[in-house]
Scaffold this active site. Sequence first.
Site, PDB file in Angstrom:
ATOM      1  N   HIS A 163     -39.520 -40.275 -18.120  1.00 40.34           N
ATOM      2  CA  HIS A 163     -38.973 -38.923 -18.199  1.00 40.34           C
ATOM      3  C   HIS A 163     -38.024 -38.705 -17.029  1.00 40.34           C
ATOM      4  O   HIS A 163     -38.246 -37.897 -16.131  1.00 40.34           O
ATOM      5  CB  HIS A 163     -40.106 -37.904 -18.178  1.00 40.34           C
ATOM      6  CG  HIS A 163     -39.678 -36.516 -18.510  1.00 40.34           C
ATOM      7  ND1 HIS A 163     -39.059 -36.189 -19.695  1.00 40.34           N
ATOM      8  CD2 HIS A 163     -39.766 -35.356 -17.812  1.00 40.34           C
ATOM      9  CE1 HIS A 163     -38.799 -34.897 -19.714  1.00 40.34           C
ATOM     10  NE2 HIS A 163     -39.210 -34.371 -18.572  1.00 40.34           N
ATOM     11  N   SER A 184     -35.142 -31.901 -19.235  1.00 40.04           N
ATOM     12  CA  SER A 184     -36.513 -31.570 -19.564  1.00 40.04           C
ATOM     13  C   SER A 184     -36.566 -30.125 -20.084  1.00 40.04           C
ATOM     14  O   SER A 184     -35.888 -29.791 -21.046  1.00 40.04           O
ATOM     15  CB  SER A 184     -37.392 -31.774 -18.327  1.00 40.04           C
ATOM     16  OG  SER A 184     -38.744 -31.716 -18.654  1.00 40.04           O
TER      17      SER A 184
END
Length: 716
Positions: free
Chosen positions: A690, A575
């Site tokens: 994610h 991320s």
Amino acid sequence: MKIAAKTMRAALTASIVVLAAGAAHRASCQSTPATAEQPDNYTWLEEIHGAKSMAWVNAENAKTETWLNSDPHFAALEAKALTVLDSPDRIAFPSFMHGTIYNSWNDASHVRGIVRRTTLADYLTAEPHWETVLDYDALGAAEKQSWVGRGLNCLRPEEDTCLASLSAGGEDAVTVREFSLKTDSFVENGFVLPRGKQSVTWLDKDTLLISRDWGPGTMSQAGYPITVREWKRGTPLESAKEIFRGEVTDNGYGDHATVLRDGEDHVAVILEQSASTFEHTSFLLSPSGPRKLALPPKSGITGFLANHFIVALQEDWTPAGQTTRYPQGSVLSIDYDAAKADPEHLKPTAIFTPTEREFTQAVRTTRNHLLLTTLNNVQGRAYIYSPGKSGQWSRKALPIPDNQTVAVTWASPTEERFFLSLNGFLNPPSLWLGNAADGSLKEIKSEKPQFDASNFAVHQYEATSKDGTRVPYFVVGPKDMKFDGQNPTLLTAYGGFQVSQTPGYSPTTGKLWLERGGIYVLANIRGGGEFGPAWHDAGLKTHRQRIYDDFYAVAQDLTTRKITSSSRLGIEGGSNGGLLMGVEFTQHPEMWKAVIISVPLLDMLAFEHLSAGASWVGEYGSVSVPEERKFLASISPYNQLRKDVNYPEPLIFTTTKDDRVGPVHARKFAARMEEFGEPFHYFEITEGGHGAGADNKQRARTDAAMYTYLSTKLMY
């Protein structure tokens, strides 16, 4: 964003990084940022599900599959990873409602998981008897949908009617359905919200407050809701009454409502307008409409106790009409009745004030007490705070050992009992039952070790960054570790969004890396929250190079101490940590032998229009501001890739279902490397959102791919 760093850390269990190189060699080989912007020839990859894009993805995945399947270690690593992830010896972490324990559980028989329950008395035994409440695998099979559970939001104080959030393949967008804990079934003709990025909370048993996409003009530029509507049971969803509207430029994480209930049955409705990544405006909903609370933009209401709001400050604040200055990092209480009477002149009382090295991490409330966890020089601490009759607060410290992370896993305003979890790099999770009324704390469960940690030790060191800042980091390695520069080392960090990186037990890291001779390093660089808001703010926007200098300084320190060297050093991050990896990859290519770039941001000149990117301008800055655009171009890994540079061969990982950062950054970066003739491995799975996968099987395969890559580069 919250590109959920804590969520990412739990999901991306392969979070290890190693750094090293000789000082003279580093100085001569560092990459100088390019001043010009490169043309973007890969915008066609931004069509996430387009035929051309997916053909490219499938071709790259096929290459990676061939490489993995040809490696003699991959299958065994995948099997080991799945064994520890599915282990029945894991602690079943609880939530507690009306004397009943609830738990969400995944294993080999429940791939997508179940929600189950038992009594508290039975839970305290070695082998509780569980009753299944909701089976996501069965639901998915019946509906032919790849459902991933995102939790139950139950109406207090009864807590027998809930809202179940269901994600298709792990994405952030969810479908919401009303679920009964009396019948263990979805409520016929109950509340149902179609798929979307949305926030929903109970006002009462027949009323919901909802933020979602209501049509044109109701979503921000970042793709989050900006209106709140009140929906009554039995009426069409489209008839829900609007009670609050923000602006399309509210590019935080969505404008939404929160209903607060304390143990004395006081109820307060807060409407939050999320102007940017870290700035919020809070409104108190009154019979006459929303009334603005005069709180500073960088603050948040984190609890409701004894008719008082609990407020955490992320900036210094001197309330209107007062002279007392409350420093950032403080936790305050504010009388609810006084705030209703005069929301423009708030009169806070300090509960916790930070010191030079100790800062708040989380705040939770019980019926009459407040639980607060902190980091003191990145060491976990926990306290019980009690309000006094004079308005002041007293506290009692709970016994927390060093080198462990402490978290309040469950607390409720209807109870004095709470659960704490402890874990460290070498310490499997343990669960403690506490009572805030008398300050008692008792260990009730301890997870069996998932790897042999008997030969390892944890050390905390400090590196000195380019500007003289001391940056702490942890090293996990053998007790008799040789300081000869030959240890295969994995170094990781996050460095953003005020997310703290603390010691944590990772069975896959232990089994697939430490047991096989690897060293693990966790760096507490700026951008995180280890030392409060100022530690984070130091790396905002055009000051972000400090974060990357901190990480590089830790790598230099590792080599100076001869823990490792550049030929044995690998780095990994996901991320925002994936952006960190991309920057280090392009700025110091000679420093790393292995680089894992997971679900990353990499095109920092385009991030604002990709997925939820506009919500992170408060962290990174905006290309619409000339000074910030110039800086973003100078650090953007996609823009800084150049021909004829001796880059290490990276492993680039992402998921098609990532609707937060999106797979586009990873795709474009890999495509440009391909254009320049640079070698790389690219790995994009369909599901997982994610994170590293939608279930343990997918996560095990991702972990095995990462550790196969690290082993090949650093061990053999």
